[in-house]
Design an enzyme around this catalytic site. Sequence first.
Site, mmCIF file in Angstrom:
data_model
loop_
_atom_site.group_PDB
_atom_site.id
_atom_site.type_symbol
_atom_site.label_atom_id
_atom_site.label_comp_id
_atom_site.label_asym_id
_atom_site.label_seq_id
_atom_site.Cartn_x
_atom_site.Cartn_y
_atom_site.Cartn_z
ATOM 1 N N GLN A 46 -0.880 -15.462 -2.611
ATOM 2 C CA GLN A 46 -2.065 -15.110 -1.829
ATOM 3 C C GLN A 46 -3.334 -15.117 -2.668
ATOM 4 O OE1 GLN A 46 -1.624 -12.121 1.470
ATOM 5 N NE2 GLN A 46 0.222 -11.549 0.362
ATOM 6 N N THR A 60 0.836 -1.199 0.000
ATOM 7 C CA THR A 60 0.000 0.000 0.000
ATOM 8 C C THR A 60 0.871 1.249 0.000
ATOM 9 O OG1 THR A 60 -1.735 -1.182 1.216
ATOM 10 C CG2 THR A 60 -1.854 1.212 1.202
ATOM 11 N N ASP A 81 -4.236 -2.976 -7.575
ATOM 12 C CA ASP A 81 -3.869 -3.659 -6.332
ATOM 13 C C ASP A 81 -4.459 -5.070 -6.340
ATOM 14 O OD1 ASP A 81 -2.896 -4.125 -3.801
ATOM 15 O OD2 ASP A 81 -4.467 -2.995 -2.774
ATOM 16 N N GLU A 82 -3.833 -6.000 -5.626
ATOM 17 C CA GLU A 82 -4.320 -7.386 -5.510
ATOM 18 C C GLU A 82 -4.608 -7.977 -6.897
ATOM 19 O OE1 GLU A 82 -4.048 -8.725 -2.766
ATOM 20 O OE2 GLU A 82 -4.476 -7.347 -1.132
#
Length: 806
Positions: free
Chosen positions: A260, A34, A217-218
């Site tokens: 993840q 982040t 993100d992700e």
Amino acid sequence: MSDLLKSLNAEQHRAVTLPDESALILAGAGSGKTRVLTTRIAWLIQTGRVRPSEILAVTFTNKAAQEMVARLGVLIPTIDTRRLWMGTFHGLCNRMLRIHAPEAGLPASFQILDSNDQLSTIKRLLKETNTDTESYPAKTLQTFINESKEAGLRANAIQPANAIDQKCAELYAVYETHCQRTGVVDFAELLLRCYELLGNDDLRHHYQTRFKHVLVDEFQDTNPLQYAWLKRLACRDPQGRGNPASSASTAVFAVGDDDQSIYAFRGAKVDHMLHFSEEFQPSHLIKLEQNYRSGSFILDAANQLIANNAERLGKNLRTDAGTGDLIYIYPAATDLYEANWVVEGIRTKLKAGCPANEIAVLYRSNAQSRVLEHALFQAGITYRVYGGLRFFERQEVKHALAYLRLIDNPNDDTAWMRVVNFPTRGIGQRTLEQLAHTASEYACSLCAAVSFMETGAALPKLKTFARLMDEIRQTIDQSGYTLPETVDYVLKASGLLAHYEAEREGRDRVENLQELVNAANAFVTGMGYAADAPAHTVAPAKNMAVTLEAEDALLPETPMSPLSHFLSHAALEAGDYQARSGQAAVQLMTVHASKGLEFAAVWITGLEEGLFPHENSLYHPKSLQEERRLMYVAITRAKQSLSLSFANSRMLHGQTRYHPHSRFLDELPDTGLEWLAPKRGFTEEYFDGMENLVAKEDSDMCEEKEESARPAYGRHYRSAPSRTNGEAVNQNGLTYKRRDAQQAAQAQRERDAGFALKQRVFHLKFGEGKVINMEGQGPGARVQVQFAHSGTKWLALDKAKLEKIN
């Protein structure tokens, strides 16, 4: 500029200061992704590479987007964060569709159906079409529709493989027509409609030219439609094909962690991490491996575990924070013993000064929480089940939002059906069926259909409700009520507040309704609306030419009233909204829900084969790898203390199950681990001695004891006074079967099945094995066998030809 970059490590600094080219950032757990994302945006703006409106940043949760906006406000205090296109996929698609509603074929005030409202709509349509709901359950059809949309397929584009698919496609078409007529969209529709919108050459060219940098993100959690949407933004080909790197000037900065990726059940494809390298040809691959969260014992365990997965991009987490606490592994005789051990561990942490909200208990399945909750309750420890019913999903709040939705869009049938007879107005089901039939006959909404009805005992009551909504809408418009004033007025004028105030147990519901007014006030302030801005004043619709030429100067960019904006927020982004609540509490949650969170002390429970990893994954290598990634996520939630446990027997779904410990425990390094019983599992002597050990242990577990190298909760059990009914009660009041009762029940199961636990057996296909579990009776009985060379399998006794080996 030096102040902006001085806190970054070498890997982060390199990622933040990359040139204007596509890049893949492999960000390990706790590696500061982040910080990298927000600092990258701040650096791009401060160096003059882009204006804030030329950046599009995609996150997967509203919480993450809010955190990034807040950090940017600190890094660049002069920035107007409302100019930033930053949010979730759904939030950004909603924003784009609001600007271009006419081009997208939507009304400017379209409403968003959450998952529950979508299901209610489908149920109603199934009833109206006289569909057999046993053959075509509403949830099955909901899944079919959402998966079709996520694959980019409209109802008329589906090629059915069988009669069932054909019927589902027909019902999907009925659902599409209904949503279009009533001006509502579901979550999947937001993405698909926006993807289709970008098929417009002029619009696509505008946004490709406008957004110089796209940050994601992700990235490992993207589904195919989200990935296609990103490609369409960065690729000149209107179909999103070809090589984005050679056809567009947009730089895509993808941040993710293939280790993840745990949302395959939601359609996420970890392969997108690999496809990105092929299709976008990023000039840089940077690994963020410095972990700022956990001790080295925890990271070593995570690294060695995930190394067993194939097709990884590969990374190794490291830390300068020292070793941290040893990782304790506790084999429990039953799930009750496991729960008591966890409670004693939590009690020890609390006494040592660890805040309750820094403690988490994780489990693979929600069904595991019952025993844990009971033990915590009996111990007087405050806890909260994370991911339970969220504020905007509470019944009374949903009712209030339905009234607000009808003010904004009278044709919203789902909202109409929710409140037309709530509070009770004497409008029965038969009347509503007649109304639905009329709406179908005239191809209109339920609200419009009232004027076409000519007979019916409850017709006056329907007209009274329709008139009430018109009067509420007119009062709000004529008075110029602000959003908080509108919410407050609707709660009173609708009769909701009076209804719950009259209920004996309605106090909490009244407080939640009052909290909705607070939420509206916070929303107005947070979104920068004027304090006296009328709630229901809609900005004039803008045609595309105006939007494309002057979009940067428009604040907000979407032609939405504060009320419409608030309703979209509630449907899409407000899952993280928390009503004001009291004291800190121990957190209970599934491992899936824990992603993105961190805690000082973590317990991971239920580490048994068939539970974690889940039994559905045991025969599918890719599914087993996802389970391992899930375990990796669980381990890396812990900052200082990590404890693992499993139970030899566990009551789940009304059945006692017996499973060996999880293979994941065997994949952990020996260094940094301490087993609180023999690693090989439970010997007969261990079980036989358990009751004696319980009886001998000091029963007063609350008494302060001198600290030792091993935690007190690792070697104490509660005494179990006998009861004549074959049960025992521990110090926390938990009731459980004594061993003799358990043995009797197990003996009966063995007699019914014809096999015994630990019975050696032979199967023609799988070879020799040992019975480790059994379920059911009669024709439905089955056994679980651990085969020497074929793994663990469940076999139906009436079909499998198992032979006993003496």
